[in-house]
Motif scaffolding. Structure first.
Motif, PDB file in Angstrom:
ATOM      1  N   ARG A 120       0.839  -1.213   0.000  1.00 44.78           N
ATOM      2  CA  ARG A 120       0.000   0.000   0.000  1.00 44.78           C
ATOM      3  C   ARG A 120       0.868   1.255   0.000  1.00 44.78           C
ATOM      4  O   ARG A 120       1.801   1.373   0.801  1.00 44.78           O
ATOM      5  CB  ARG A 120      -0.933   0.004   1.215  1.00 44.78           C
ATOM      6  CG  ARG A 120      -1.913  -1.164   1.206  1.00 44.78           C
ATOM      7  CD  ARG A 120      -3.005  -1.013   2.235  1.00 44.78           C
ATOM      8  NE  ARG A 120      -4.037  -2.036   2.049  1.00 44.78           N
ATOM      9  CZ  ARG A 120      -5.262  -1.982   2.572  1.00 44.78           C
ATOM     10  NH1 ARG A 120      -5.615  -0.927   3.301  1.00 44.78           N
ATOM     11  NH2 ARG A 120      -6.123  -2.955   2.355  1.00 44.78           N
ATOM     12  N   TRP A 146      -3.405   0.796   6.549  1.00 38.32           N
ATOM     13  CA  TRP A 146      -3.653  -0.641   6.480  1.00 38.32           C
ATOM     14  C   TRP A 146      -5.016  -1.038   7.010  1.00 38.32           C
ATOM     15  O   TRP A 146      -5.338  -2.239   7.071  1.00 38.32           O
ATOM     16  CB  TRP A 146      -2.554  -1.410   7.218  1.00 38.32           C
ATOM     17  CG  TRP A 146      -1.284  -1.462   6.426  1.00 38.32           C
ATOM     18  CD1 TRP A 146      -0.187  -0.668   6.574  1.00 38.32           C
ATOM     19  CD2 TRP A 146      -0.982  -2.340   5.326  1.00 38.32           C
ATOM     20  NE1 TRP A 146       0.777  -0.988   5.648  1.00 38.32           N
ATOM     21  CE2 TRP A 146       0.327  -2.012   4.877  1.00 38.32           C
ATOM     22  CE3 TRP A 146      -1.675  -3.365   4.694  1.00 38.32           C
ATOM     23  CZ2 TRP A 146       0.927  -2.677   3.809  1.00 38.32           C
ATOM     24  CZ3 TRP A 146      -1.069  -4.031   3.636  1.00 38.32           C
ATOM     25  CH2 TRP A 146       0.213  -3.690   3.208  1.00 38.32           C
ATOM     26  N   GLU A 147      -5.851  -0.046   7.377  1.00 40.17           N
ATOM     27  CA  GLU A 147      -7.212  -0.336   7.827  1.00 40.17           C
ATOM     28  C   GLU A 147      -8.263   0.139   6.825  1.00 40.17           C
ATOM     29  O   GLU A 147      -9.459  -0.004   7.067  1.00 40.17           O
ATOM     30  CB  GLU A 147      -7.464   0.286   9.200  1.00 40.17           C
ATOM     31  CG  GLU A 147      -6.632  -0.348  10.307  1.00 40.17           C
ATOM     32  CD  GLU A 147      -6.937   0.236  11.680  1.00 40.17           C
ATOM     33  OE1 GLU A 147      -8.004   0.883  11.819  1.00 40.17           O
ATOM     34  OE2 GLU A 147      -6.114   0.045  12.596  1.00 40.17           O
ATOM     35  N   VAL A 148      -7.819   0.702   5.700  1.00 38.92           N
ATOM     36  CA  VAL A 148      -8.752   1.082   4.638  1.00 38.92           C
ATOM     37  C   VAL A 148      -9.277  -0.205   3.990  1.00 38.92           C
ATOM     38  O   VAL A 148      -8.503  -1.053   3.556  1.00 38.92           O
ATOM     39  CB  VAL A 148      -8.066   1.972   3.583  1.00 38.92           C
ATOM     40  CG1 VAL A 148      -9.023   2.287   2.442  1.00 38.92           C
ATOM     41  CG2 VAL A 148      -7.552   3.261   4.228  1.00 38.92           C
ATOM     42  N   ALA A 149     -10.604  -0.315   3.933  1.00 37.55           N
ATOM     43  CA  ALA A 149     -11.207  -1.542   3.394  1.00 37.55           C
ATOM     44  C   ALA A 149     -11.009  -1.616   1.885  1.00 37.55           C
ATOM     45  O   ALA A 149     -11.428  -0.713   1.147  1.00 37.55           O
ATOM     46  CB  ALA A 149     -12.689  -1.581   3.738  1.00 37.55           C
ATOM     47  N   VAL A 150     -10.362  -2.682   1.425  1.00 36.77           N
ATOM     48  CA  VAL A 150     -10.135  -2.920  -0.006  1.00 36.77           C
ATOM     49  C   VAL A 150     -10.385  -4.398  -0.277  1.00 36.77           C
ATOM     50  O   VAL A 150      -9.833  -5.258   0.418  1.00 36.77           O
ATOM     51  CB  VAL A 150      -8.695  -2.554  -0.437  1.00 36.77           C
ATOM     52  CG1 VAL A 150      -8.520  -2.756  -1.935  1.00 36.77           C
ATOM     53  CG2 VAL A 150      -8.350  -1.129  -0.057  1.00 36.77           C
ATOM     54  N   ASP A 151     -11.223  -4.681  -1.257  1.00 37.81           N
ATOM     55  CA  ASP A 151     -11.519  -6.073  -1.599  1.00 37.81           C
ATOM     56  C   ASP A 151     -10.292  -6.729  -2.220  1.00 37.81           C
ATOM     57  O   ASP A 151      -9.697  -6.197  -3.164  1.00 37.81           O
ATOM     58  CB  ASP A 151     -12.697  -6.151  -2.573  1.00 37.81           C
ATOM     59  CG  ASP A 151     -14.013  -5.735  -1.927  1.00 37.81           C
ATOM     60  OD1 ASP A 151     -14.123  -5.876  -0.692  1.00 37.81           O
ATOM     61  OD2 ASP A 151     -14.919  -5.263  -2.645  1.00 37.81           O
TER      62      ASP A 151
END
Length: 368
Positions: A120, A146-151
């Motif tokens: 990231r 590292w806590e951003v929601a990504v599929d």
């Protein structure tokens, strides 16, 4: 401005504009995103600390004591005949007429480790403000990188996504045009005039003939800005305001470690890359461990080495999402034969029965 002060190229000097990139002082301070770049540079962040591979852990796998079953005479001969037919200048006579003498099978293993990693990289992005929704601090605190929601895409397939970090948006005056929406024309320096391109600013052409294009003035209206002296700012597209937000570039890659555990028989192991073997072991999970109790003890050391290398190489800038490793038994048989009272040999390898015969006696022969 006196045309005599213009450059030899027929244009005035450029006016001083705002910086090409927004100064750091105008960007918001966001926890977890300090000192991130603004110019497209990818700077990947270290992932959260999580346990690495165990120094003593391992996987016991009941593996049969498989060994290479020697190929029969018909298979060995047909493989060599096909090898000869695949080469235009090779004769198939040695393969057809040879007397097979001996078969030497060898156990060779291919260990392969794949680590599917995610990286990231955040950066400030801006675009002309055109009434976008301003998702700022009022809607909540921005999540850490590292806590951003990504599929997560399909496992072990290379991919890349760009996502906006929630609650980091803001609107600010354009740094390029000082929030004016327009900048000095880079051709005429706000005068709206440039040298006549027909007479190069002299006012006359051949001899004393007056220039009809500029009516003898030596100057003409600037076409770049239609004589206005200024033009639309490309940075904000004339809006005077920019929409800022933090963009996260997320990359997924499948990284491979491969090693051939061989027996010293003179076979070039690089040829194994184009053949398949018999799969003896397979495991896939978030984190794999060295293989224990394998018939060949070298597999344990190789698997330990590969796993440690991947954690050392990728653990500081990437998150390992999934790992898988396999062990294949690659069939290799050395075939000895005689043709015209001379001894020769070749290798048959892989489940495809490919042939390696660098000393094939039918090279450069006339095909009858």
């Amino acid at each position: 401005m006196d045309p005599q002060q213009w450059s030899a190229h027929g244009n005035p000097p450029m006016a001083t504009l705002g910086p090409s990139a927004p100064p750091a002082s105008m960007l918001d301070k966001v926890a977890g995103y300090e000192s991130i770049p603004t110019g497209g540079e990818e700077r990947y962040l270290p992932p959260p600390v999580y346990p690495g591979p165990s120094a003593v852990g391992g996987q016991s796998q009941p593996v049969q004591q498989w060994s290479i079953i020697p190929i029969n005479e018909d298979t060995a001969r047909q493989a060599l005949i096909k090898y000869a037919s695949d080469h235009v200048t090779y004769s198939s006579r040695p393969a057809e007429e040879m007397v097979l003498k001996e078969f030497k099978p060898y156990n060779m293993y291919r260990y392969r480790l794949e680590s599917f990693t995610e990286s990231r990289s955040p950066e400030w992005k801006s675009e002309p403000y055109q009434n976008q929704i301003i998702d700022n601090y009022g809607f909540g605190l921005p999540p850490p990188p590292w806590e951003v929601a990504v599929d997560v895409p399909i496992m072990f397939e290379k991919n890349k996504k760009k996502v906006k970090v929630p609650h980091t948006a803001s609107v600010k005056g354009c740094h390029k045009c000082m929030a004016m929406g327009k900048v000095p024309c880079d051709k005429c320096l706000q005068t709206g005039r440039v040298k006549c391109w027909i007479c190069s600013g002299k006012g006359f052409r051949l001899g004393d003939e007056r220039c009809n294009h500029c009516m003898g003035s030596g100057i003409q209206s600037c076409k770049n800005c239609s004589g206005l002296g200024c033009q639309k700012c490309n940075e904000c597209q004339g809006q005077g305001q920019l929409f800022f937000y933090i963009q996260l570039t997320v990359k997924w890659e499948s990284n491979k470690f491969e090693h051939i555990v061989e027996q010293q028989c003179g076979f070039p192991t690089e040829r194994f890359s184009k053949v398949t073997g018999l799969k003896l072991f397979h495991d896939q999970q978030i984190q794999v461990y060295p293989i224990m109790d394998f018939p060949d003890s070298r597999i344990q050391q190789v698997s330990k080495q590969g796993i440690q290398e991947h954690w050392t190489q990728f653990g500081k800038t990437s998150r390992i999402i999934q790992q898988r490793h396999t062990v294949e038994l690659i069939p290799v048989t050395e075939v000895h034969f005689q043709w015209k009272r001379k001894d020769h040999s070749y290798f048959v390898y892989g489940t495809e029965n490919k042939v390696h015969a660098p000393e094939y006696p039918g090279k450069n022969c006339t095909i009858i």
